[in-house]
Design a protein around this motif. Structure first.
Motif, mmCIF file in Angstrom:
data_model
loop_
_atom_site.group_PDB
_atom_site.id
_atom_site.type_symbol
_atom_site.label_atom_id
_atom_site.label_comp_id
_atom_site.label_asym_id
_atom_site.label_seq_id
_atom_site.Cartn_x
_atom_site.Cartn_y
_atom_site.Cartn_z
ATOM 1 N N GLY A 249 49.154 -9.045 42.608
ATOM 2 C CA GLY A 249 48.184 -9.138 41.809
ATOM 3 C C GLY A 249 47.194 -10.214 42.120
ATOM 4 N N ARG A 250 46.018 -9.981 41.825
ATOM 5 C CA ARG A 250 44.927 -10.851 41.853
ATOM 6 C C ARG A 250 43.765 -10.852 41.057
ATOM 7 N N ASN A 260 39.888 -4.955 46.814
ATOM 8 C CA ASN A 260 39.552 -5.243 45.623
ATOM 9 C C ASN A 260 40.264 -4.073 44.873
ATOM 10 N N PRO A 261 40.841 -4.630 43.771
ATOM 11 C CA PRO A 261 41.477 -3.678 42.726
ATOM 12 C C PRO A 261 40.636 -2.524 42.201
ATOM 13 N N TYR A 284 45.224 -5.427 46.720
ATOM 14 C CA TYR A 284 45.440 -6.320 45.404
ATOM 15 C C TYR A 284 45.499 -5.310 44.474
ATOM 16 N N GLY A 285 46.458 -5.688 43.195
ATOM 17 C CA GLY A 285 46.140 -4.995 42.203
ATOM 18 C C GLY A 285 45.751 -5.544 40.718
ATOM 19 N N GLN A 286 45.318 -5.095 39.796
ATOM 20 C CA GLN A 286 45.230 -5.567 38.504
ATOM 21 C C GLN A 286 46.006 -4.357 37.322
ATOM 22 N N LYS A 505 31.152 -10.775 32.053
ATOM 23 C CA LYS A 505 32.712 -11.247 31.353
ATOM 24 C C LYS A 505 33.688 -10.356 32.263
ATOM 25 N N GLU A 506 34.612 -10.926 32.767
ATOM 26 C CA GLU A 506 35.830 -10.422 33.355
ATOM 27 C C GLU A 506 36.636 -9.749 32.324
ATOM 28 N N PHE A 507 37.275 -8.689 32.381
ATOM 29 C CA PHE A 507 37.962 -8.288 31.386
ATOM 30 C C PHE A 507 39.298 -9.036 30.721
ATOM 31 N N ASN A 508 39.843 -10.284 31.681
ATOM 32 C CA ASN A 508 40.745 -10.901 31.114
ATOM 33 C C ASN A 508 40.604 -12.203 31.113
#
Length: 629
Positions: A249-250, A260-261, A284-286, A505-508
């Protein structure tokens, strides 16, 4: 493997006249009967508790059942079980290994054997050996291998799910829809890819390289009969924090040393890369990537599964079931807490009976957020236990509860009891529309939590109400239109300052620096409802935003005289330009014939797009991904 193949003689003693020449695993008939068509071109794939057929073809010497006994031996790792072949008209017993020959299945030089495994058999790759025995001698043949999966069609199997429409959607369907962004939600397609070549074998490899298998192979094989154990092991093996898992994950920074996820569109590509790299994790995954790979593996193994999106999902960092948020005096959100609320989080629900508690859907979350029993796995957690607040139920119930139903404590305001878990949804059966699952996780609370955050000197009740709304779902290339509504409930006029800003905004994560601001001064009379319209043209955001990006818009209203402050916020995601697909000659195509598809989209930006890449993927239609620049 050839499903009809010459058998290999292993060893023998004494003189046996009959010799086995070929074995036919009857793939077409078995795969159709076991609902496993297309899962593998290398192995026979069958489901536990249901008979499958194997035809034995002998050499010129006819087999004499009165003189020579047939015994099958099933091997799993270093363990084996002998199965004497019986002449019987009775149905196979689903609680023990059995092998029957029915009347009419014996021919001069061949015989058909019906083999049945116990309904609680382990999910694995088995080896099958045949012994032809007399009182004085034995001759043995290695027949080949077969894969045994869970059986959601069989009532006695713990993963049995009653409706055929559910089995079609949650086991056999290789097409999914990802809901992401905000609770107004954007959606995008996902290919589970369980029928792509090599995917089933990759799923079995995940089990074979798990730490549980390395520690004690025999114990692992025995425990694989339990879907609770299977889901827990696969959950850990999808992420690579503790093992040789499939994904790393990244969540921010550069993705140049991987993918990129947001570029993934299917699970098969990820599993193929993992196997071909000798089980090195794919970058990578999210959360949604982890969840869709997990769902693919679960469906392959025969456990009904679906991907679920939780909008406004909380991450309870300190385990107190409450999320704390801190704001500056200018209402900027501060990073002072381990707690957080993500715009959306994605996990998997798996269907199974639980001997320890309620049956039905269970949350399994493969994203490496918090350790459970020292390992990065989460679940299976019964959804019913979350709704009933049974925090002691295994596994990780309190963590899942906080994700969907935690209270948010904010500065200048007592409590927000409604924002977390605002919408929980999955793909509907046979439709791309979302099915609302919120009620299965949450019970209604007394407080509505709809009053905007406000600050009033001396504890006096505020005289204003402020709300912010977005017109529709903004699409890339169009203006973003919004409306601020101010209601003066006091008996005096007011002079107000309006401060409005928009942030990517990034979702997390928290919002980034503002890309658009507006300031104005307005007057409002007693009892007046003031409507302020605003618009952000594409030229103001097209260098910052793209499709699926999340935007946080906040308005702060200051009363110049009383210094009261009022805050209202909205978050939304930008919808992507539509891609059009047209099949030449109509929407129906013929098997094994070449067809042409026209794929197109319109650039809705005011500038030229340079280096755009169009990626096309079709499960069962195209080998791998096709990219056009």
């Amino acid at each position: 493997m050839d499903f009809t193949q010459q058998t290999k003689h292993i060893w023998g003693t004494g003189n046996i006249q009959c010799q086995l020449k070929f074995v036919n695993f009857e793939p077409h008939e078995n795969h159709n009967a076991h609902e496993t068509e297309g899962l593998s071109k290398k192995h026979l794939v069958v489901r536990r508790g249901k008979p499958f057929k194997v035809t034995l073809l002998f050499s010129t010497q006819t087999w004499n059942p009165y003189r020579e006994r047939l015994v099958l031996e099933v091997w799993l790792g270093t363990r084996s079980e002998r199965i004497p072949v019986q002449f019987s008209e009775e149905r196979c017993n689903p609680y023990s290994w059995s092998a029957n020959i029915y009347p009419g299945d014996v021919h001069p030089q061949s015989v058909m054997v019906h083999i049945c495994s116990p309904v609680q058999s382990s999910v694995a790759l088995y080896r099958l050996v045949l012994h032809i025995e007399t009182r004085q001698s034995r001759r043995s043949y290695r027949l080949g291998e077969f894969v045994l999966l869970c059986n959601p069609w069989l009532k006695d199997d713990p993963v049995y799910i009653p409706l055929d429409a559910q089995r079609q959607e949650y086991i056999k369907s290789d097409y999914g829809v990802l809901y992401m962004g905000t609770h107004q939600n954007n959606s995008r397609p996902w290919s589970f890819g369980q029928y792509e070549p090599g995917v089933l074998e990759a799923c079995l490899t995940l089990l074979e390289v798990s730490p549980q298998h390395f520690r004690d192979e025999n114990k692992d094989y025995i425990r694989r009969a339990d879907p609770v154990y299977l889901s827990r092991v696969i959950c850990a093996m999808v992420n690579s924090e503790d093992d040789l898992g499939s994904l790393t994950g990244r969540w921010h920074g550069s993705y140049k040393d991987g993918v990129n996820p947001t570029e993934w569109s299917g699970s098969a590509d990820i599993l193929h890369r993992w196997v071909s790299s000798n089980c090195s994790p794919v970058r990578y995954g999210q959360c949604w990537v982890f969840a869709y790979v997990l769902c693919t593996v679960m469906r392959v193994l025969g456990i009904p599964s679906r991907v679920v999106t939780v909008f406004n999902a909380a991450h309870d960092g300190n385990g107190d079931l409450t999320i704390h948020e801190y704001y500056s005096t200018t209402w900027e959100k501060l990073n002072k807490s381990k707690d957080s609320v993500w715009n959306f989080h994605v996990w998997v629900e798996c269907w199974m009976r639980r001997g320890d508690l309620g049956d039905g859907w269970q949350v399994v979350d493969p994203i490496p957020q918090e350790k459970s029993a020292g390992i990065y796995w989460c679940g299976p957690c019964p959804v019913g236990a979350v709704q009933q607040h049974c925090f002691g139920a295994p596994y990780d119930t309190s963590f899942v509860y906080a994700s969907v139903d935690a209270d948010v404590v904010k500065v200048i305001r007592e409590m927000d009891t409604e924002s977390v878990g605002q919408l929980i949804c999955t793909k509907s059966i046979g439709s791309e529309a979302p099915e609302n699952l919120t009620g299965t996780y949450k019970r209604k609370k007394g407080s509505t939590g709809t009053t905007p955050i406000c600050s009033s000197p001396g504890g006096m009740p505020p005289g204003l109400e402020v709300s912010l709304s977005i017109d529709g779902v903004p699409s890339v290339g169009e203006s973003i239109s919004m409306c601020v509504t101010v209601t003066n409930q006091s008996s005096s006029p007011r002079l107000l300052k309006e401060h409005l800003n928009a942030q990517l905004k990034e979702f997390n994560r928290n919002p980034e620096q503002s890309f658009w601001k507006s300031h104005k001064e307005v007057r409002i009379q007693p009892g007046e409802v003031l409507t302020l319209h605003h618009s952000i043209p594409p030229s103001e955001y097209e260098s910052v935003l793209a499709g699926d990006d999340i935007v946080n818009v906040a308005v702060v209203i200051n009363d110049v005289r009383t210094e009261e402050r009022f805050l209202a916020t909205q978050e939304f995601s930008m919808s992507s330009p539509q891609i059009t697909i047209e099949i030449e000659g109509g929407d129906s195509i013929q098997m094994n014939e070449e067809h042409t598809a026209q794929v197109s989209f319109i650039n809705t930006f005011t500038k030229t797009l340079d280096g755009a890449v169009l990626t096309v993927e079709g499960s069962g239609l195209l080998q791998g991904k096709h990219k056009a620049r």
